[in-house]
Scaffold this motif. Structure first.
Motif, PDB file in Angstrom:
ATOM      1  N   THR A 587       1.264  -4.915  16.204  1.00 52.27           N
ATOM      2  CA  THR A 587       2.715  -5.039  16.356  1.00 52.27           C
ATOM      3  C   THR A 587       3.462  -3.852  15.769  1.00 52.27           C
ATOM      4  N   GLY A 588       2.756  -2.984  15.065  1.00 46.78           N
ATOM      5  CA  GLY A 588       3.405  -1.866  14.392  1.00 46.78           C
ATOM      6  C   GLY A 588       3.712  -2.137  12.943  1.00 46.78           C
ATOM      7  N   ALA A 589       3.378  -3.316  12.429  1.00 50.65           N
ATOM      8  CA  ALA A 589       3.621  -3.632  11.026  1.00 50.65           C
ATOM      9  C   ALA A 589       2.688  -2.806  10.145  1.00 50.65           C
ATOM     10  N   ALA A 590       3.245  -2.214   9.087  1.00 51.36           N
ATOM     11  CA  ALA A 590       2.475  -1.318   8.229  1.00 51.36           C
ATOM     12  C   ALA A 590       1.433  -2.088   7.438  1.00 51.36           C
ATOM     13  N   LEU A 591       0.241  -1.496   7.325  1.00 50.21           N
ATOM     14  CA  LEU A 591      -0.841  -2.041   6.515  1.00 50.21           C
ATOM     15  C   LEU A 591      -1.040  -1.139   5.304  1.00 50.21           C
ATOM     16  N   GLY A 592      -2.269  -0.964   4.859  1.00 49.46           N
ATOM     17  CA  GLY A 592      -2.516  -0.159   3.671  1.00 49.46           C
ATOM     18  C   GLY A 592      -2.459   1.331   3.949  1.00 49.46           C
ATOM     19  N   GLY A 618       0.457  -4.279   1.835  1.00 50.74           N
ATOM     20  CA  GLY A 618       1.167  -4.287   0.563  1.00 50.74           C
ATOM     21  C   GLY A 618       0.681  -3.225  -0.402  1.00 50.74           C
ATOM     22  N   SER A 619      -0.474  -2.609  -0.112  1.00 56.74           N
ATOM     23  CA  SER A 619      -0.952  -1.492  -0.928  1.00 56.74           C
ATOM     24  C   SER A 619      -0.080  -0.272  -0.666  1.00 56.74           C
ATOM     25  N   VAL A 620       0.031   0.601  -1.656  1.00 53.94           N
ATOM     26  CA  VAL A 620       0.859   1.801  -1.519  1.00 53.94           C
ATOM     27  C   VAL A 620       0.131   2.990  -2.128  1.00 53.94           C
ATOM     28  N   SER A 621       0.540   4.189  -1.704  1.00 57.64           N
ATOM     29  CA  SER A 621       0.041   5.415  -2.319  1.00 57.64           C
ATOM     30  C   SER A 621       1.230   6.247  -2.776  1.00 57.64           C
ATOM     31  N   ALA A 622       0.946   7.284  -3.542  1.00 59.81           N
ATOM     32  CA  ALA A 622       2.023   8.114  -4.079  1.00 59.81           C
ATOM     33  C   ALA A 622       2.787   8.849  -2.987  1.00 59.81           C
ATOM     34  N   VAL A 623       2.173   9.121  -1.820  1.00 57.44           N
ATOM     35  CA  VAL A 623       2.894   9.828  -0.764  1.00 57.44           C
ATOM     36  C   VAL A 623       3.906   8.932  -0.073  1.00 57.44           C
ATOM     37  N   ASP A 624       3.859   7.624  -0.334  1.00 58.91           N
ATOM     38  CA  ASP A 624       4.934   6.751   0.155  1.00 58.91           C
ATOM     39  C   ASP A 624       6.258   7.116  -0.499  1.00 58.91           C
ATOM     40  N   HIS A 625       6.205   7.758  -1.650  1.00 61.49           N
ATOM     41  CA  HIS A 625       7.404   8.115  -2.395  1.00 61.49           C
ATOM     42  C   HIS A 625       7.681   9.610  -2.392  1.00 61.49           C
ATOM     43  N   SER A 626       6.643  10.414  -2.397  1.00 59.86           N
ATOM     44  CA  SER A 626       6.822  11.863  -2.418  1.00 59.86           C
ATOM     45  C   SER A 626       5.563  12.534  -1.903  1.00 59.86           C
ATOM     46  N   SER A 646      -1.903   2.232  -5.490  1.00 58.98           N
ATOM     47  CA  SER A 646      -1.918   0.862  -6.007  1.00 58.98           C
ATOM     48  C   SER A 646      -2.431  -0.013  -4.872  1.00 58.98           C
ATOM     49  N   LEU A 647      -3.638  -0.553  -5.024  1.00 64.72           N
ATOM     50  CA  LEU A 647      -4.331  -1.186  -3.909  1.00 64.72           C
ATOM     51  C   LEU A 647      -4.541  -2.678  -4.148  1.00 64.72           C
ATOM     52  N   LEU A 648      -4.286  -3.455  -3.102  1.00 67.08           N
ATOM     53  CA  LEU A 648      -4.548  -4.895  -3.095  1.00 67.08           C
ATOM     54  C   LEU A 648      -5.805  -5.162  -2.285  1.00 67.08           C
ATOM     55  N   SER A 649      -6.578  -6.143  -2.698  1.00 66.16           N
ATOM     56  CA  SER A 649      -7.836  -6.433  -2.007  1.00 66.16           C
ATOM     57  C   SER A 649      -7.642  -7.346  -0.810  1.00 66.16           C
ATOM     58  N   GLY A 650      -6.519  -8.062  -0.743  1.00 66.88           N
ATOM     59  CA  GLY A 650      -6.258  -8.962   0.376  1.00 66.88           C
ATOM     60  C   GLY A 650      -4.790  -9.309   0.474  1.00 66.88           C
ATOM     61  N   ASP A 651      -4.375  -9.827   1.635  1.00 72.67           N
ATOM     62  CA  ASP A 651      -2.985 -10.222   1.823  1.00 72.67           C
ATOM     63  C   ASP A 651      -2.612 -11.301   0.804  1.00 72.67           C
ATOM     64  N   ALA A 656      -3.224  -5.835  -8.527  1.00 77.11           N
ATOM     65  CA  ALA A 656      -3.438  -4.547  -7.880  1.00 77.11           C
ATOM     66  C   ALA A 656      -4.341  -3.675  -8.737  1.00 77.11           C
ATOM     67  N   GLN A 657      -5.096  -2.819  -8.073  1.00 71.30           N
ATOM     68  CA  GLN A 657      -5.887  -1.799  -8.748  1.00 71.30           C
ATOM     69  C   GLN A 657      -5.090  -0.497  -8.719  1.00 71.30           C
ATOM     70  N   HIS A 658      -4.841   0.052  -9.907  1.00 72.30           N
ATOM     71  CA  HIS A 658      -4.068   1.286 -10.037  1.00 72.30           C
ATOM     72  C   HIS A 658      -5.060   2.419 -10.262  1.00 72.30           C
ATOM     73  N   LEU A 659      -5.207   3.307  -9.247  1.00 69.28           N
ATOM     74  CA  LEU A 659      -6.310   4.249  -9.237  1.00 69.28           C
ATOM     75  C   LEU A 659      -5.858   5.640  -8.808  1.00 69.28           C
ATOM     76  N   LEU A 660      -6.669   6.614  -9.141  1.00 71.42           N
ATOM     77  CA  LEU A 660      -6.576   7.923  -8.524  1.00 71.42           C
ATOM     78  C   LEU A 660      -7.737   8.021  -7.545  1.00 71.42           C
ATOM     79  N   LYS A 661      -7.424   7.926  -6.240  1.00 70.10           N
ATOM     80  CA  LYS A 661      -8.449   8.050  -5.211  1.00 70.10           C
ATOM     81  C   LYS A 661      -8.811   9.526  -5.068  1.00 70.10           C
ATOM     82  N   ARG A 662     -10.105   9.800  -4.952  1.00 64.66           N
ATOM     83  CA  ARG A 662     -10.567  11.182  -4.877  1.00 64.66           C
ATOM     84  C   ARG A 662     -11.542  11.338  -3.709  1.00 64.66           C
ATOM     85  N   PHE A 663     -11.341  12.410  -2.957  1.00 61.24           N
ATOM     86  CA  PHE A 663     -12.249  12.681  -1.852  1.00 61.24           C
ATOM     87  C   PHE A 663     -12.337  14.179  -1.619  1.00 61.24           C
TER      88      PHE A 663
END
Length: 714
Positions: A587-592, A618-626, A646-651, A656-663
């Motif tokens: 439907t276009g609804a935003a996910l993680g 409902g999960s978000v990343s820092a680029v959602d803000h800047s 900031s990641l949620l495991s399910g709806d 939330a898990q507050h992390l620095l994701k690295r790749f």
């Protein structure tokens, strides 16, 4: 009496509505004459020297000025212009009491931020390679919450220092980047914000990291920026006049900070940049003349009396130096106007240049009567985006609605040190969007041409649904949609006319295919040399690759559709493109949050190499803000990328898990490999990533969250 200035020098004069001020000692360097030259300030203690040259122009004035053109203000002309505007505002307000003339000025967020590949650099021969703030243009630094010189970490903390009323007081934290990713605290410096609650706006380091500039705004604005696709509480807006605080500190060899100067400028920060040792600020000021404070019952005679008492000093912004009395930041003759403007917003835009290499902090200012929606800056030129049209209004559903024939004006300035010379103006169809974070990225200069992506829809949407359902009636309505939501315009300066003239557009009659589907909005935009990348979105993410080799004939080389959208696009070596944004459902609804790696070696056939969705809805990343939330260090063939989240495991998950994701992106092997997560510093709010940043030094990564620092080996 106005001072006539010879080509290389200008005799200081006292600003209007003020007492003459003494001049700091020392001969001034000759400078070229520019249009609407402004305030020259030399700080020695609390002394500021003013110099203004009026009437000069570095461009040839054509016989018929383009509609977008700026012109210098004639002596005594500003106050009559404002009087007439106030009369027009009163008439419009009487016809529609709900009208808000200054919506854009009030909504401007602190600082336009943007993204580019972060090139490896060294602060000195003994310093390791490190990543700086991700910026749009190489050589044009941008203010951010975390800076490093490869040895020290400088963090702007708006969380941990509170006053007796539990209000935030920004401070700078300095730490030494220790071995094995350790963080050793060195010093703190509380910012002077006049005893008020303040919002941090970013840090800038001088060219050789000997001075630090800290920016903060009062009053503080409540609420964090709202990620796309989410409904958020509106920020709390204070009624007191906004002030931008600029605190300059000298940095010792040990990292200790000593305040050298403090400036308190009337207005709000639109954007800040640094080129060499010169800091450029763009601010907007919405004055409150006594006329506007009159009650609705005021008589015509009372209104005219208030207008008669109006002075230039009531309109133009001021500055306080090192706690001294308010004095004019610019004089009337330092300003430009746009004669064809019809907007009734009472706003003054000020361009301030500050020399950090000067012991006395030499400063110059110019002003434009009118507001600005955004700034883009290349290593040689500064572009302001403004509108001469009526401001958009906010509908009952919270959406901004723009007039159907909305146009955006672009004003080009050349700069050389502190000198700023007006060159030309032009216009593009549509506007640059609602989000100050994205405006700068929609402009780019290449080979002297300005490329602009504008949005031609009249209104936006709140959530990513193709149809809006009315809660009261249950009916489904579809928003009106333009056939092509995006327009590319390529502008070239005509020096003889003082005009930015369009040399190419897309779509056009020869290439009518739209950029984006009806009803979509523009998300990620990135220009890289003679190639452009554009993402639009409502349900799926069409990624467009634009061929800009021939500015007179731009074309869409290829496109790719996939679910979700990219907010940030980052070109990498070997024909790779990294996209960071959000996944979406049917439907276009935003996910993680979503990370995607694209192969764009063949621009006619962009292809997805790898993608990963982080967390549940409902999960978000820092680029959602800047877009500064993403940090990149290119080490050989490997691009190391850090992204706070900031990641949620399910709806419906409440934890939330507050992390620095690295790749890592191996640009030779064309692979995307995920590394172990780094936990956020202890004591941070797991749901707040609005002020999360990271940098890399050597083989270590450092994570700033809510004023706290943590580090680890990569």
């Amino acid at each position: 009496m106005r001072t006539t200035c010879p080509p290389l020098n200008c005799t200081p004069k006292a600003p209007p509505d003020s007492q003459p001020m003494s001049t700091a000692g020392g001969a001034r360097r000759p400078r070229r004459l520019v249009l609407a030259t402004g305030l020259v300030a030399s700080l020695a203690g609390a002394v500021i020297a003013l110099s203004a040259c009026g009437g000069g122009s570095s461009v040839t004035t054509p016989s018929a000025r383009p509609l977008a053109a700026l012109e210098p203000v004639a002596d005594g002309a500003l106050v009559p212009k404002v009087r007439q505007m106030l009369r027009s505002r009163q008439s419009a307000r009487a016809a529609n009491p709900a009208i808000n003339f200054d919506r854009l000025a009030a909504a401007t967020s602190g600082g336009l931020t943007a993204l580019a590949s972060a090139s490896a650099q060294a602060a000195a021969t003994t310093a390791p390679v490190f990543s700086g703030t991700t910026v749009q243009e190489a050589g044009v630094d941008e203010a951010d919450l975390l800076k490093t010189d490869g040895r020290l970490l400088f963090a702007l903390d708006g969380y941990t220092l509170r006053d007796t009323q539990d209000r935030p007081r920004p401070q700078v934290r300095v730490a030494r980047a220790g071995a094995e990713g350790g963080v050793e605290p060195v010093a703190t410096l509380a910012l002077d914000v006049g005893g008020e609650a303040a919002s941090p706006k970013g840090l800038l380091l001088s060219d050789k990291a000997t001075r630090l500039v800290a920016l903060a705004a009062t009053p503080a604005w409540g609420g964090a920026p709202c990620p796309p696709g989410m409904l958020c509480t509106m920020p709390v807006i204070a009624s007191s006049d906004p002030v931008l605080h600029l605190q300059v500190a000298d940095i010792s060899s040990t990292g200790a900070l000593t305040t050298a100067h403090h400036l308190a400028l009337d207005g709000q920060l639109v954007a800040s940049r640094r080129v060499g040792d010169v800091v450029h600020l763009v601010t907007t000021w919405s004055p409150r003349p006594a006329y506007e404070a009159l009650p609705a019952s005021a008589t015509d005679a009372e209104r005219e009396a208030a207008l008669a008492a109006l002075k230039a000093g009531d309109i133009l912004p001021g500055v306080r130096i090192d706690g001294g009395a308010r004095q004019p930041l610019v004089s009337e003759s330092d300003c430009m106007v746009q004669p064809k403007a019809t907007s009734l917003a009472l706003t003054v835009t000020t361009l301030v240049a500050i020399d950090l290499a000067s012991p006395t902090l030499t400063t110059r200012s110019r002003c434009i009567f009118g507001g600005t929606e955004g700034l883009y800056m290349s290593p040689q030129h500064l572009y302001l985006a403004t509108t001469r049209s009526p401001q958009p209004v906010t509908g009952a559903d919270g959406r901004s609605v723009f007039p159907t024939e909305f146009t955006t004006d672009l004003h080009k300035f050349a700069f050389d040190g502190l000198n700023l010379s007006y060159k030309a103006s032009g216009e593009v169809k549509g506007h640059l969007g609602w989000d100050p974070e994205r405006i700068s990225l929609r402009m780019s200069e290449h080979a002297g041409d300005l490329r602009v992506i504008s949005y031609t829809g009249t209104d936006g949407w709140v959530v990513g649904l193709d149809a809006m359902v009315s809660a009261s009636t249950g009916t489904t309505t579809k928003p009106t949609a333009s056939p092509s939501p995006a327009t590319l315009t390529i502008l070239r300066e005509s020096t003889s006319e003082g005009l930015l003239k369009p040399v190419g557009t897309l779509p056009n009659p020869q290439r009518p295919a739209p950029l984006g589907k009806p009803g979509e909005q523009i998300y990620g935009v990135r220009f890289s040399g003679d190639t452009g990348y554009l993402v639009t979105f409502r349900r799926t993410d069409p990624l467009y690759v634009l061929d800009l080799k021939d500015p007179a004939d731009p074309k869409t080389a290829g496109e790719l559709e996939m679910p979700g959208f990219s907010d940030v696009l980052l070109p990498l070596p070997q024909g790779l493109l990294l996209g960071v944004g959000r996944d979406a459902d049917a439907t276009g609804a935003a996910l993680g949050p979503k990370v995607a790696l694209f192969d764009v070696r063949d621009p006619t056939k962009p292809a997805l190499i790898s993608s990963k969705t982080l967390g549940a809805r409902g999960s978000v990343s820092a680029v959602d803000h800047s877009s500064h939330g993403l940090n990149v260090l290119q080490a050989g063939s490997v691009a190391r990328v850090a992204l706070p989240a900031s990641l949620l495991s399910g709806d419906g998950d409440s934890q939330a898990q507050h992390l620095l994701k690295r790749f890592e992106v191996d640009t030779s092997a064309r692979t995307l490999v995920w590394r172990a997560d780094l936990a956020a510093p202890a004591g941070t709010d797991a749901f707040d990533v609005s002020a999360d940043r990271s940098v890399q030094i050597g083989n270590a990564v450092y994570f700033l969250s809510q004023g706290r620092l943590a580090g680890s080996l990569w």
